[in-house]
Design a protein around this motif. Structure first.
Motif, PDB file in Angstrom:
ATOM      1  N   ASP A 260       0.809  -1.213   0.000  1.00 51.80           N
ATOM      2  CA  ASP A 260       0.000   0.000   0.000  1.00 51.80           C
ATOM      3  C   ASP A 260       0.848   1.272   0.000  1.00 51.80           C
ATOM      4  OD1 ASP A 260      -2.336  -1.481  -0.041  1.00 51.80           O
ATOM      5  OD2 ASP A 260      -2.710  -1.288   2.109  1.00 51.80           O
TER       6      ASP A 260
ATOM      7  N   SER B 222       1.171   6.938  -6.674  1.00 48.77           N
ATOM      8  CA  SER B 222       0.002   7.749  -7.047  1.00 48.77           C
ATOM      9  C   SER B 222       0.312   9.241  -7.033  1.00 48.77           C
ATOM     10  CB  SER B 222      -1.183   7.446  -6.130  1.00 48.77           C
ATOM     11  OG  SER B 222      -0.996   8.018  -4.844  1.00 48.77           O
TER      12      SER B 222
ATOM     13  N   LYS C 187      -7.883   4.273  -8.802  1.00 52.57           N
ATOM     14  CA  LYS C 187      -8.620   3.404  -7.886  1.00 52.57           C
ATOM     15  C   LYS C 187      -7.997   2.010  -7.859  1.00 52.57           C
ATOM     16  CE  LYS C 187     -13.216   1.562  -6.997  1.00 52.57           C
ATOM     17  NZ  LYS C 187     -14.610   1.485  -7.464  1.00 52.57           N
ATOM     18  N   GLU C 188      -7.663   1.478  -9.021  1.00 53.12           N
ATOM     19  CA  GLU C 188      -7.039   0.152  -9.090  1.00 53.12           C
ATOM     20  C   GLU C 188      -5.689   0.144  -8.385  1.00 53.12           C
ATOM     21  OE1 GLU C 188      -5.128  -2.380 -12.625  1.00 53.12           O
ATOM     22  OE2 GLU C 188      -7.309  -2.233 -12.756  1.00 53.12           O
TER      23      GLU C 188
ATOM     24  N   LEU D 256      -4.610   1.997  -5.939  1.00 57.96           N
ATOM     25  CA  LEU D 256      -4.686   2.201  -4.497  1.00 57.96           C
ATOM     26  C   LEU D 256      -5.456   1.117  -3.749  1.00 57.96           C
ATOM     27  CD1 LEU D 256      -5.177   6.067  -4.390  1.00 57.96           C
ATOM     28  CD2 LEU D 256      -3.074   4.756  -3.954  1.00 57.96           C
ATOM     29  N   ASP D 257      -6.179   0.269  -4.451  1.00 56.34           N
ATOM     30  CA  ASP D 257      -6.995  -0.763  -3.810  1.00 56.34           C
ATOM     31  C   ASP D 257      -6.295  -2.123  -3.910  1.00 56.34           C
ATOM     32  OD1 ASP D 257      -8.868  -2.764  -3.150  1.00 56.34           O
ATOM     33  OD2 ASP D 257     -10.537  -1.523  -3.823  1.00 56.34           O
TER      34      ASP D 257
ATOM     35  N   LYS E   9      -7.258  -5.068  -3.337  1.00 58.44           N
ATOM     36  CA  LYS E   9      -8.088  -6.109  -3.954  1.00 58.44           C
ATOM     37  C   LYS E   9      -8.103  -5.959  -5.464  1.00 58.44           C
ATOM     38  CE  LYS E   9     -11.015  -6.869   0.019  1.00 58.44           C
ATOM     39  NZ  LYS E   9     -11.825  -6.004   0.841  1.00 58.44           N
ATOM     40  N   LEU E  10      -8.084  -4.717  -5.961  1.00 57.68           N
ATOM     41  CA  LEU E  10      -8.069  -4.489  -7.405  1.00 57.68           C
ATOM     42  C   LEU E  10      -6.672  -4.706  -7.992  1.00 57.68           C
ATOM     43  CD1 LEU E  10     -10.383  -1.349  -7.671  1.00 57.68           C
ATOM     44  CD2 LEU E  10     -10.962  -3.734  -8.125  1.00 57.68           C
ATOM     45  N   ARG E  11      -5.634  -4.418  -7.197  1.00 60.63           N
ATOM     46  CA  ARG E  11      -4.261  -4.666  -7.656  1.00 60.63           C
ATOM     47  C   ARG E  11      -3.999  -6.149  -7.812  1.00 60.63           C
ATOM     48  NH1 ARG E  11      -2.389  -1.008  -3.565  1.00 60.63           N
ATOM     49  NH2 ARG E  11      -1.529  -2.764  -2.410  1.00 60.63           N
TER      50      ARG E  11
END
Length: 154
Positions: free
Chosen positions: A11, A18, A39-40, A42-43, A45-47
């Motif tokens: 993170d 970012s 968004k991808e 920083l998240d 789960k999306l990364r």
């Protein structure tokens, strides 16, 4: 010259990345230029397991790679810290990232896409053995832009 170490993106690295800002016209690649990309990034789960941070031998963050496996192909996305761009470091950085992906994913080929205005990156990709494929329109960063798809054997 740098030695590179790659690890799953954490993170704190995503937050640092970012905040990177490139000089025009490369500011197109600022993470804040596209809300979905930001968004991808920083998240966690999306990364997923696709984002990797690149460090030098002293543990300083130099950039990142994104690897998406699609069958026997790995699609590559990458970024280098803004103060390191345009200094001739791109080819070594790219080849180190591809070698990491080759060991981790054992692909038959690599693909990537690049904005057609980014002649500097296209030259690096060609020096690394990528071949030009198709040009296509892509909606990103609040507009429609031309992108070039490129590929090479792993």
């Amino acid at each position: 010259m740098f030695g590179y170490r790659f690890q799953q993106m954490e993170d704190e690295e995503a937050v640092e990345i970012s905040g990177w800002h490139y000089e025009p016209p490369y500011d197109f690649y600022d993470a804040t230029s596209d809300p979905d990309d930001l968004k991808e990034l920083l998240d966690p789960k999306l990364r997923k397991d696709a984002y990797f941070s690149a460090f030098d031998k002293d543990g300083v963050l130099l950039g990142f790679f994104q690897f998406e496996r699609e069958g026997t192909t790995v699609d590559v996305g990458l970024g280098m810290r803004p103060d390191l761009t345009g200094q001739g470091l791109g080819i070594g950085y790219l080849l180190a990232g591809l070698e990491f992906a080759r060991r981790r994913f054992s692909p038959e080929s690599f693909t990537l896409s690049v904005a057609t205005f980014n002649e500097r990156a296209i030259a690096v990709y060609e020096r690394a053995g990528f071949r030009r494929n198709t040009v296509y329109k892509h909606n990103t960063n609040g507009g429609e832009y031309l992108f070039l798809s490129m590929a090479r054997e792993a």
